[in-house]
Design a protein around this motif. Sequence first.
Motif, PDB file in Angstrom:
ATOM      1  N   LYS A 215       0.825  -1.207   0.000  1.00  0.00           N
ATOM      2  CA  LYS A 215       0.000   0.000   0.000  1.00  0.00           C
ATOM      3  C   LYS A 215       0.859   1.257   0.000  1.00  0.00           C
ATOM      4  CE  LYS A 215      -3.834   2.319   2.338  1.00  0.00           C
ATOM      5  NZ  LYS A 215      -4.829   2.297   3.438  1.00  0.00           N
ATOM      6  N   ALA A 218       1.900   2.168  -3.569  1.00  0.00           N
ATOM      7  CA  ALA A 218       0.842   2.826  -4.341  1.00  0.00           C
ATOM      8  C   ALA A 218       0.780   4.311  -3.987  1.00  0.00           C
ATOM      9  CB  ALA A 218      -0.498   2.153  -4.068  1.00  0.00           C
ATOM     10  N   LYS A 221       3.849   6.081  -5.513  1.00  0.00           N
ATOM     11  CA  LYS A 221       3.716   6.264  -6.959  1.00  0.00           C
ATOM     12  C   LYS A 221       2.853   7.472  -7.273  1.00  0.00           C
ATOM     13  CE  LYS A 221       4.367   4.007 -10.230  1.00  0.00           C
ATOM     14  NZ  LYS A 221       5.322   4.227 -11.347  1.00  0.00           N
TER      15      LYS A 221
END
Length: 388
Positions: A215, A218, A221
């Motif tokens: 997580k 993500a 990113k």
Amino acid sequence: MRINLKNLFLRKIKIKKMKFTVSSQLLRDNLSKIYGVVGSNNVITILDNFLFTLEKDKLTVISSDVEISMKVEIAVQSSDSGSLAVPAKKLMDTIKFIADQPLLMSINETENALDIKTNNGDYKLTGFNAKEFPELAQIKDAQLVNIDSTTLNHAIGQASFAIGTDESRKAMTGLYCQFDKDGATFVATDAQKLVRFKRRDVNSDGTFNFILPKKVLAQLKTSLSGETSAVEISFNKNHCSFNFGNIYLICRLIESQYPDYNAVIPTNNPNILVASREELLSSLKRLTPYTSQSTHQVVFQIVGSQLTVSATDIDYASEGRENLMVNYNGEDFTIGFNSKYLSEILSTIHSEEVMIEMSTPARACLILPNETNDKESILMLIMPIMVN
């Protein structure tokens, strides 16, 4: 019943609103970077909120799910100070479709409310006392590493698709990060495929390693997209933080022993195939619908400079076959792969040609870009499927 007008008057004058003005676009863009941390099934109700802290011309917003916390600093126009926990989803739904314009916002600590005034509307969000929001974790006895934001974003993009989902193998549900005198190494595996990405231009004063939860990747990113600054990574055995631009992220690390990935990388691979990455990937995309729904198996049959890729779905009596011209050095060879795993690997590698190194139909195969790069190297591994 008698009403004490004096007490009512005093209560009213104690209500003070801390006002600030901020661009709707600026607020929306920055909150979007940290909104992904807010969970949909939080056990702790306060974590459904953003923590707003106003300090004159700076608004600090924090989101958290206990395991991960993110902080963003936003420039505003104000001379006031105050704090409030604001419902995250309701706020995001409110500002999502507001055209770019100045927003006049007011924090009312007495009523735990946030007032928003736009060019053609007014909104009031009732939140919680800021003191109920958990404090950010502190990293004690931390090690420090600096890495370029573009490099970190690229590393996450190259490796994260291979991270496992099996909670019984906790270490493999994260990205293994290692820093030493030779640079940085990022590894991900789900036991069927493996990625090892190395970057040589990352400096470190010692040898360190840790495992980042998926997580977190993500969130990084999303936040690193378009960022061109250095990232300061601070970590100890329990926590890790990333500080860059106006973003600060801190997370709990996966405290587990990562498997010895080097032990599964074969070193003696006499059969070497070089093919166009795009041609091979396109062939797999066309043939995948003809594979078995349970195994997604494609079969590579290599004879001389011809590669035959075939797929068969016995349940639906369908099959497909294509021939590709390749460069091959080795014995005539037949091997099976999961077409979806192989397609993921070929989609991640950025080179015109790929090199596939094989030993036997039962051993792991290596897939590499057929080109060299002075700053980085990437190795992909895929386990074959036994051909009936």
